[in-house]
Design an enzyme around this catalytic site. Structure first.
Site, PDB file in Angstrom:
ATOM      1  N   ASP A   1     -26.164  13.836  -7.251  1.00  0.00           N
ATOM      2  CA  ASP A   1     -26.871  12.779  -6.032  1.00  0.00           C
ATOM      3  C   ASP A   1     -27.408  12.134  -6.521  1.00  0.00           C
ATOM      4  O   ASP A   1     -28.764  11.830  -7.238  1.00  0.00           O
ATOM      5  CB  ASP A   1     -27.488  14.409  -5.506  1.00  0.00           C
ATOM      6  CG  ASP A   1     -28.495  13.848  -4.333  1.00  0.00           C
ATOM      7  OD1 ASP A   1     -28.178  12.499  -3.494  1.00  0.00           O
ATOM      8  OD2 ASP A   1     -28.742  14.762  -3.402  1.00  0.00           O
TER       9      ASP A   1
ATOM     10  N   GLY B   1     -22.402  16.043  -5.605  1.00  0.00           N
ATOM     11  CA  GLY B   1     -23.129  14.841  -5.318  1.00  0.00           C
ATOM     12  C   GLY B   1     -24.485  15.593  -4.413  1.00  0.00           C
ATOM     13  O   GLY B   1     -24.946  16.626  -4.209  1.00  0.00           O
ATOM     14  N   HIS B   2     -24.264  15.077  -3.208  1.00  0.00           N
ATOM     15  CA  HIS B   2     -25.928  15.595  -1.983  1.00  0.00           C
ATOM     16  C   HIS B   2     -25.219  16.245  -1.267  1.00  0.00           C
ATOM     17  O   HIS B   2     -26.021  16.840  -0.670  1.00  0.00           O
ATOM     18  CB  HIS B   2     -25.908  14.195  -1.234  1.00  0.00           C
ATOM     19  CG  HIS B   2     -27.609  14.009  -0.227  1.00  0.00           C
ATOM     20  ND1 HIS B   2     -28.037  14.083  -0.495  1.00  0.00           N
ATOM     21  CD2 HIS B   2     -27.217  14.099   1.357  1.00  0.00           C
ATOM     22  CE1 HIS B   2     -29.115  14.271  -0.208  1.00  0.00           C
ATOM     23  NE2 HIS B   2     -28.972  14.591   1.280  1.00  0.00           N
ATOM     24  N   PHE B   3     -24.009  16.587  -0.756  1.00  0.00           N
ATOM     25  CA  PHE B   3     -23.281  17.617  -0.232  1.00  0.00           C
ATOM     26  C   PHE B   3     -22.586  18.463  -1.047  1.00  0.00           C
ATOM     27  O   PHE B   3     -21.998  17.653  -2.055  1.00  0.00           O
ATOM     28  CB  PHE B   3     -23.180  17.109   1.358  1.00  0.00           C
ATOM     29  CG  PHE B   3     -23.487  16.531   2.010  1.00  0.00           C
ATOM     30  CD1 PHE B   3     -24.097  17.696   2.837  1.00  0.00           C
ATOM     31  CD2 PHE B   3     -23.398  15.432   2.331  1.00  0.00           C
ATOM     32  CE1 PHE B   3     -25.063  16.847   4.210  1.00  0.00           C
ATOM     33  CE2 PHE B   3     -24.286  14.836   3.373  1.00  0.00           C
ATOM     34  CZ  PHE B   3     -25.396  15.385   3.759  1.00  0.00           C
TER      35      PHE B   3
END
Length: 290
Positions: A239, A265-267
């Protein structure tokens, strides 16, 4: 039916608040708090994986998803106000205790609930949600610091890009192990809501207001040390927004926390929902509801 997810509304402070609900209300409650640029739809695959062991509630904040989305002149878009409406939903549903699952914006909303009523919070599941300055990556700094210093049409431009189609797609795909495993419905559906008239204006208001979260970091950290909630950290290590030092920082205040790195990553849920569900069930090991 045990794994059925229901889609419901409750009136909170005069606004219609949408939430997803699954599982037996007699089981421990998981309150799933979503991030930007999405809504409770980010949890749609995880919810049925958890509903045999937990009562699951996943709300949309005011201005997000299927909840009411008043224009900025009709509603004060701040994190304090979003948290107040989530707290109102908790009260409307009669939730006396819950475990908080927090991702991105879910962190500052959930940590406000925690510091206001710590006795209700039976644990944390932290997934790329930040409470430490060392966890803020260069990507958000480049967007937010100029906006915080002096909001002008020029400093707003990067923030508006953040919630454009290109920015929304980037949020979903950045750091993914296999981009073809990420459902494009995510950014297409999210963007359809972000493109409603006036929505990007109040989203920029919230990005500006994010500085209030940074100011609260010391208060949240002190509350972590005082109350020591049972904590599971599930972190997408790729992320660029909330970077790995932010995950490790929790261990200084919550030394008994479990930290699990995910190749994401972020999700993380499109690629890792079964692993996340298994970790939650193992860490918060309640008996199966037969």
């Amino acid at each position: 039916m045990r794994n059925r997810t229901y889609h419901r509304f409750a009136e909170v402070n005069g606004r219609q608040t949408f939430y997803r609900e699954a599982g037996d209300p007699g089981m421990p409650t998981l309150l799933l708090l979503h991030g930007l640029p999405t809504s409770s739809q980010m949890y749609r695959e995880l919810i049925p994986m958890l509903s045999d062991r937990f009562h699951v509630i996943a709300p949309d904040y005011i201005g997000f998803g299927h909840s009411d989305a008043p224009l900025r002149q009709d509603f004060d878009y701040t994190f304090d106000n979003l948290a107040a409406h989530v707290a109102g939903l908790v009260d409307a549903l009669g939730l006396e205790s819950y475990i908080l699952y927090m991702q991105d914006y879910g962190g500052p909303i959930g940590f406000r609930l925690f510091t206001q009523r710590p006795e209700r919070v039976k644990g944390f599941i932290i997934q790329n949600a930040n409470a430490y300055i060392e966890g803020v990556g260069d990507a958000p700094k480049s967007v937010l610091l100029p906006l915080w210093e002096n909001r002008t049409p020029d400093t707003e431009k990067p923030a508006r890009h953040f919630v454009s189609l290109e920015g929304t797609k980037f949020h979903w795909l950045v750091g993914a192990k296999d981009s073809e495993a990420i459902n494009p419905d995510n950014w297409i559906l999210d963007q359809a809501l972000l493109d409603r008239p006036g929505t990007q204006d109040y989203q920029v208001d919230l990005l500006e207001n994010y500085k209030t979260n940074i100011a609260l970091y010391p208060e949240w950290q002190a509350a972590f040390r005082q109350h020591r909630p049972k904590t599971l950290i599930m972190w997408g290590k790729n992320d660029p927004f909330f970077i790995p030092p932010g995950a490790r920082a929790y261990l200084g205040d919550l030394p008994d926390a479990r930290l699990v790195w995910l190749d994401a990553g972020h999700f993380v849920l499109d690629e890792n929902a079964p692993e996340v569900a298994a970790e939650i069930k193992s860490f918060f090991s309640y008996p199966r509801n037969n």
